[in-house]
Design an enzyme around this catalytic site. Structure first.
Site, PDB file in Angstrom:
ATOM      1  CG  LEU A  46      -4.057 -11.330   6.474  1.00 53.16           C
ATOM      2  CD1 LEU A  46      -3.429 -12.938   7.351  1.00 53.16           C
ATOM      3  CD2 LEU A  46      -4.486 -11.029   8.232  1.00 53.16           C
ATOM      4  CG  HIS A 113       1.777 -10.277   5.518  1.00 48.74           C
ATOM      5  ND1 HIS A 113       1.189 -11.523   6.033  1.00 48.74           N
ATOM      6  CD2 HIS A 113       2.598 -10.143   5.817  1.00 48.74           C
ATOM      7  CE1 HIS A 113       2.242 -12.414   6.579  1.00 48.74           C
ATOM      8  NE2 HIS A 113       3.221 -11.228   6.498  1.00 48.74           N
ATOM      9  CG  ASP A 241     -15.914   0.163   0.866  1.00 47.95           C
ATOM     10  OD1 ASP A 241     -17.163  -0.630   0.222  1.00 47.95           O
ATOM     11  OD2 ASP A 241     -15.083   0.631  -0.280  1.00 47.95           O
ATOM     12  CG  ASP A 283     -10.752   2.378  -0.330  1.00 44.29           C
ATOM     13  OD1 ASP A 283     -11.914   2.269  -0.729  1.00 44.29           O
ATOM     14  OD2 ASP A 283     -10.953   4.024   0.301  1.00 44.29           O
ATOM     15  N   GLY A 287     -10.184  -1.278  -4.654  1.00 46.95           N
ATOM     16  CA  GLY A 287     -10.755  -2.073  -3.753  1.00 46.95           C
ATOM     17  C   GLY A 287     -12.892  -1.938  -3.729  1.00 46.95           C
ATOM     18  CG  ASP A 298      -9.017   6.459  -9.734  1.00 49.03           C
ATOM     19  OD1 ASP A 298      -9.101   5.466  -8.933  1.00 49.03           O
ATOM     20  OD2 ASP A 298      -9.903   6.439 -10.736  1.00 49.03           O
TER      21      ASP A 298
END
Length: 315
Positions: A46, A113, A241, A283, A287, A298
């Site tokens: 999405l 999505h 983050d 993550d 991102g 990782d």
């Protein structure tokens, strides 16, 4: 599929180079660690995109996979629309990948999505799909989507305002990523991602869906497609983050462990590889410039390991 050219260029570059990351050496393309039999197609979720101004939705993942042998394509479907509409768009791109590569099938990896989007293609055209992998996929609905749907009742002023804002955002994403021709429908997305909408979708396209609340689905479904899934169940993973506070807040709406937008059991599809990575929803696609938990795998490594898993399976 605007990113196809860039991915193919990176394949040629990878064939003549070695890359070394801090603390580990990544195998060259000659080792074929991620060299699957069929091309890999990554499918965004999405408000997602393929690439905007050089920034990939799947940050550094396509490059890492191609570097050690995989052929990777990044699909571009509507940022907001129903699972079926996004699935039809993806199906057209799967046909394109088959045409340019000569491959009979593809391996679909869908985030959020992107999972039901990929599942739709595998259900209606299983002859084109070797495997579907769900990453933080909304396979049985999102409790947060349910909350949002209840907050904005059909026909209300609040719903109209929310739709206008969502249309503006999805339109901007489409424009910046070169997908302005793709139709956007925020309400269709919201309904698809709700529990009610997801269960209705599953009744039509049941392959890989667990029959129990939190179990595993068929590893190889009756349509011949292999199904896999993995997900995270953390919301706050890295102090640097900026998305963590948002996902921490959205995660409070869930009755089970979650990644901030999808509950653990809802992510299950086919063979569950792992459902408790210390990753949040962003993550899972590496991102926010690759910031992730310092003491867990990782995300890029997880994708590389999965490509190798598909290779070992003959996919």
């Amino acid at each position: 599929m605007k990113t196809v050219k860039g991915i193919l260029i990176s394949l040629l570059f990878a064939a003549t180079s070695l890359s070394v990351f801090a603390g580990s050496t990544v195998p060259s393309a000659n080792t074929g660690y991620t060299q699957t039999k069929y091309p890999i197609v990554l499918v965004h979720g999405l408000f997602g995109f393929d690439n905007i101004a050089g920034f990939d939705y799947f940050h550094a993942i396509p490059q890492a996979l191609t570097r050690s042998g995989a052929k990777v394509f990044v699909a571009q479907v509507s940022a907001t629309n129903s699972s079926e509409q996004r699935g039809e768009q993806l199906l057209r791109q799967v046909r394109y990948v088959r045409a340019v590569t000569g491959a009979n099938k593809v391996n679909l990896i869908g985030h959020s999505h992107g999972s039901p989007t990929a599942r739709y293609v595998a259900s209606v055209a299983p002859q084109f799909v070797a495997s579907v992998t769900s990453v933080g996929g909304v396979n049985k609905g999102s409790e947060f989507a349910d909350v949002v749907r209840k907050a904005f009742q059909p026909g209300s002023v609040g719903e109209a305002g929310a739709v206008a804002a969502a249309n503006a955002l999805s339109g901007l994403i489409s424009f910046l990523s070169g997908g302005s021709s793709l139709p956007q429908d925020p309400l269709a997305s919201l309904d698809s991602l709700s529990t009610k909408g997801s269960l209705a979708f599953n009744a039509k396209y049941p392959e890989g869906i667990p029959t129990s609340r939190c179990g595993e689905g068929q590893y190889r479904a009756s349509n011949g497609v292999y199904y896999y899934s993995w997900s995270g169940t953390s919301t706050v993973t890295n102090v640097l983050d900026l998305s963590d506070p948002v996902l921490f807040a959205t995660g409070l709406f869930f009755s089970e462990a979650n990644d901030g937008l999808v509950g653990r059991c809802s992510t299950h599809l086919g063979r569950v590889i792992r459902d408790n990575y210390r990753m949040n929803h962003l993550d899972e696609v590496n991102g926010f410039f690759g910031l992730h938990h310092l003491f867990d795998t990782d995300p890029v490594t997880v994708y590389r390991q999965h490509a190798n898993r598909l290779k070992q399976q003959g996919l």
